[in-house]
Scaffold this active site. Structure first.
Site, PDB file in Angstrom:
ATOM      1  N   SER A 257       0.831  -1.196   0.000  1.00 49.59           N
ATOM      2  CA  SER A 257       0.000   0.000   0.000  1.00 49.59           C
ATOM      3  C   SER A 257       0.862   1.240   0.000  1.00 49.59           C
ATOM      4  CB  SER A 257      -0.900   0.013   1.226  1.00 49.59           C
ATOM      5  OG  SER A 257      -0.101   0.253   2.370  1.00 49.59           O
ATOM      6  N   LYS A 258       0.259   2.325  -0.420  1.00 43.42           N
ATOM      7  CA  LYS A 258       0.929   3.613  -0.501  1.00 43.42           C
ATOM      8  C   LYS A 258       1.551   4.013   0.823  1.00 43.42           C
ATOM      9  CE  LYS A 258      -1.229   6.352  -4.061  1.00 43.42           C
ATOM     10  NZ  LYS A 258      -2.383   7.103  -4.394  1.00 43.42           N
ATOM     11  N   ARG A 259       0.872   3.633   1.913  1.00 44.03           N
ATOM     12  CA  ARG A 259       1.325   4.078   3.229  1.00 44.03           C
ATOM     13  C   ARG A 259       2.748   3.620   3.531  1.00 44.03           C
ATOM     14  NH1 ARG A 259      -2.359   1.590   6.315  1.00 44.03           N
ATOM     15  NH2 ARG A 259      -3.720   1.518   4.504  1.00 44.03           N
ATOM     16  N   GLN A 260       3.135   2.468   2.984  1.00 42.64           N
ATOM     17  CA  GLN A 260       4.459   1.952   3.341  1.00 42.64           C
ATOM     18  C   GLN A 260       5.518   2.166   2.263  1.00 42.64           C
ATOM     19  OE1 GLN A 260       4.868  -1.588   5.453  1.00 42.64           O
ATOM     20  NE2 GLN A 260       2.805  -1.561   6.275  1.00 42.64           N
ATOM     21  N   GLY A 261       5.210   2.997   1.305  1.00 38.32           N
ATOM     22  CA  GLY A 261       6.213   3.245   0.271  1.00 38.32           C
ATOM     23  C   GLY A 261       5.523   3.499  -1.047  1.00 38.32           C
TER      24      GLY A 261
END
Ligand code: GLU
Length: 483
Positions: A257-261
């Site tokens: 997901s975007k949240r982790q990279g």
């Protein structure tokens, strides 16, 4: 299992969102590899029926990116083909025809609930601790009631009439046999109140009409398959082979997901991951050519030769950035120097570096490329080449420059420079040998002060390479300061 007699036709069917997700690239790549491996056709179909999610320029961007990464299509919005149009938004009448057929045959029905009524239904089900799904109430409307409501032009949808008390079974090439009781399958909306089809209807109709032989897509779609099978059966159509490729996971095993990279392919390209290594890395997300295969590096041609669906694993594939960095570093180290230079120019320009001397840029790259995991790290490694003064990395390094022995070395070296025209990596080594013989200073005591005086740091590219790039004027100037 393989559909040998039929021509292989696979498709990549993105809903354009404005950027290409890493997972989408993997799906597109697997389809492409499979098509080429089996001498079949790779089709691009744009699933753009959700008008609310339209993004300007998204399709052009997607096609451009795929092309530059080497993922090619044989049919699609650009090439055309015998099965178009390849934009679902241009096929609305076709879907309507099949939803009408499903209604006529008793496999679909009109439903007139308002959003509020559906909301109420969901809340009641939640209160009763039941699975939230459409309670199939419109199945009970009489033909007269339906006609009456249609005549009054009441907003409505068309729903799939899931056969009750039955079981849907299908075989997935990667996941094996999957079965599910029909009673827990929702009466899926096929046509929305705005007259547009849902993903499910449009997807099935198009896969059939475009004669898709194998559906290769992300695992997140596998839960839709039972509904699709019911539609295929209702229309009397043959079901394509299914292959659901495993999810791509973050290192903590959550879904990428975007949240982790970064998840957008564009972001990786911008950072200076090379196309070849990105493709190589992504091909290995969930695919492995065979037990005991130690090989990690594959060209596109090798991937095509080796790719089979049987070697796609069923469990999630971890996206390991360290591995990507390692792989990219390897590609950078071994890349054609001229091409690497060309690709690197924007990163030199970014840091205000004068790029008029291409030969010099090429030399600098040959000195620093072993350190680069990606090209956007160039600016931090070229500082030593662009500045005229040396900043010491830390003040403690000064003691190495102030000592008597380093002064001797610096003096001897600048003296030697006077008798030669220009230095290169080769004659620099010879000169240094001479300096060693003359001064009796060797090893660390010889090299370390020089490195620090020229670069301000204890580590970095090989000194002979640095010397060649700096040239004797600059070196002499930097050393004189300490003599
Ligand atoms: N439009 C879907 C997507 O965005 C296609 C899924 C499929 O391949 O069936 O991925």
């Amino acid at each position: 299992m393989e559909n040998n007699k039929k021509e292989v036709r696979v498709r990549f069917a993105p809903s354009p969102t404005g950027y290409v997700h890493i997972g989408s690239l993997r799906t597109a790549l697997f389809n492409y590899l499979f098509a080429r491996h089996s001498g079949g056709k790779n089709i691009l179909r744009i699933e753009d029926t959700d008008q609310t999610r339209k993004v300007e320029g998204a399709v052009e961007n997607l096609i451009k990116n795929m092309k530059s990464l080497g993922v090619e299509f044989d049919e699609g919005p650009v090439q055309g083909g015998n099965y178009g149009p390849y934009y679902q938004s241009e096929r609305i009448d076709i879907y309507r025809r099949y939803s009408d057929e499903l209604i006529a045959k008793g496999f679909a029905y009109y439903a007139f609930e308002t959003p509020d009524e559906l909301d109420e239904m969901r809340k009641m089900q939640q209160l009763e601790g039941k699975q939230t799904m459409y309670d199939r109430r419109a199945r009970d409307l009489s033909e007269d009631e339906v006609q009456d409501k249609l005549k009054k032009r009441l907003p409505h949808v068309i729903r799939l009439k899931v056969p009750l008390n039955d079981e849907v079974r299908f075989n997935d090439v990667i996941k094996g046999t999957i079965k599910i009781e029909t009673n827990i399958i929702d009466d899926q909306i096929l046509i929305k109140s705005d007259g547009f089809p849902t993903y499910h209807l449009a997807n099935v109709v198009d896969d059939h009409l475009m004669q898709i032989s194998h559906i290769i897509r992300g695992e997140e779609w596998v839960t839709s398959v039972p509904k699709h099978i019911i539609i295929y059966n209702a229309l009397g159509w043959e079901i394509p082979e299914m292959a659901h490729v495993p999810l791509i996971l973050n290192s903590d095993k959550s879904k990428l997901s975007k949240r982790q990279g970064d998840v957008a392919v564009e972001d990786y390209l911008k950072k200076g991951y090379l196309k070849e290594s990105l493709i190589n890395f992504i091909a290995l997300l969930g695919w492995n050519p065979g037990e005991g295969e130690e090989q990690e590096f594959y060209t596109m041609d090798e991937l095509i030769r080796k790719f089979t669906l049987e070697k796609v694993q069923a469990s999630g594939a971890v996206f390991n950035v360290e591995k990507l960095n390692w792989m990219n570093n390897s590609y950078i180290k071994n890349y054609d120097p001229d091409k690497l230079t060309e690709m690197s120019l924007p990163y030199f320009e970014q840091s205000g570096f004068d790029t008029s001397d291409i030969a010099k840029i090429k030399k600098i790259l040959s000195a620093i490329r072993v350190y680069l995991n990606k090209l956007d790290e160039i600016p931090q490694h070229i500082k030593i080449f662009s500045r005229n003064e040396v900043e010491l990395e830390n003040e403690n390094l000064k003691e190495f420059l102030d000592s008597d022995s380093s002064k001797k070395v610096f003096k001897a070296l600048t003296e030697k420079f006077k008798s030669i025209n220009e230095i290169n990596a080769e004659n620099y080594k010879t000169i240094l040998k001479d300096v060693q013989n003359e001064t009796g200073i060797k090893g660390k005591q010889l090299f370390k002060p020089l490195r620090i005086a020229l670069t301000g740091s204890e580590n970095g590219p090989e000194l002979p390479l640095i010397a060649e790039i700096f040239g004797k004027e600059k070196i002499s100037k930097l050393l004189e300061k300490w003599i």
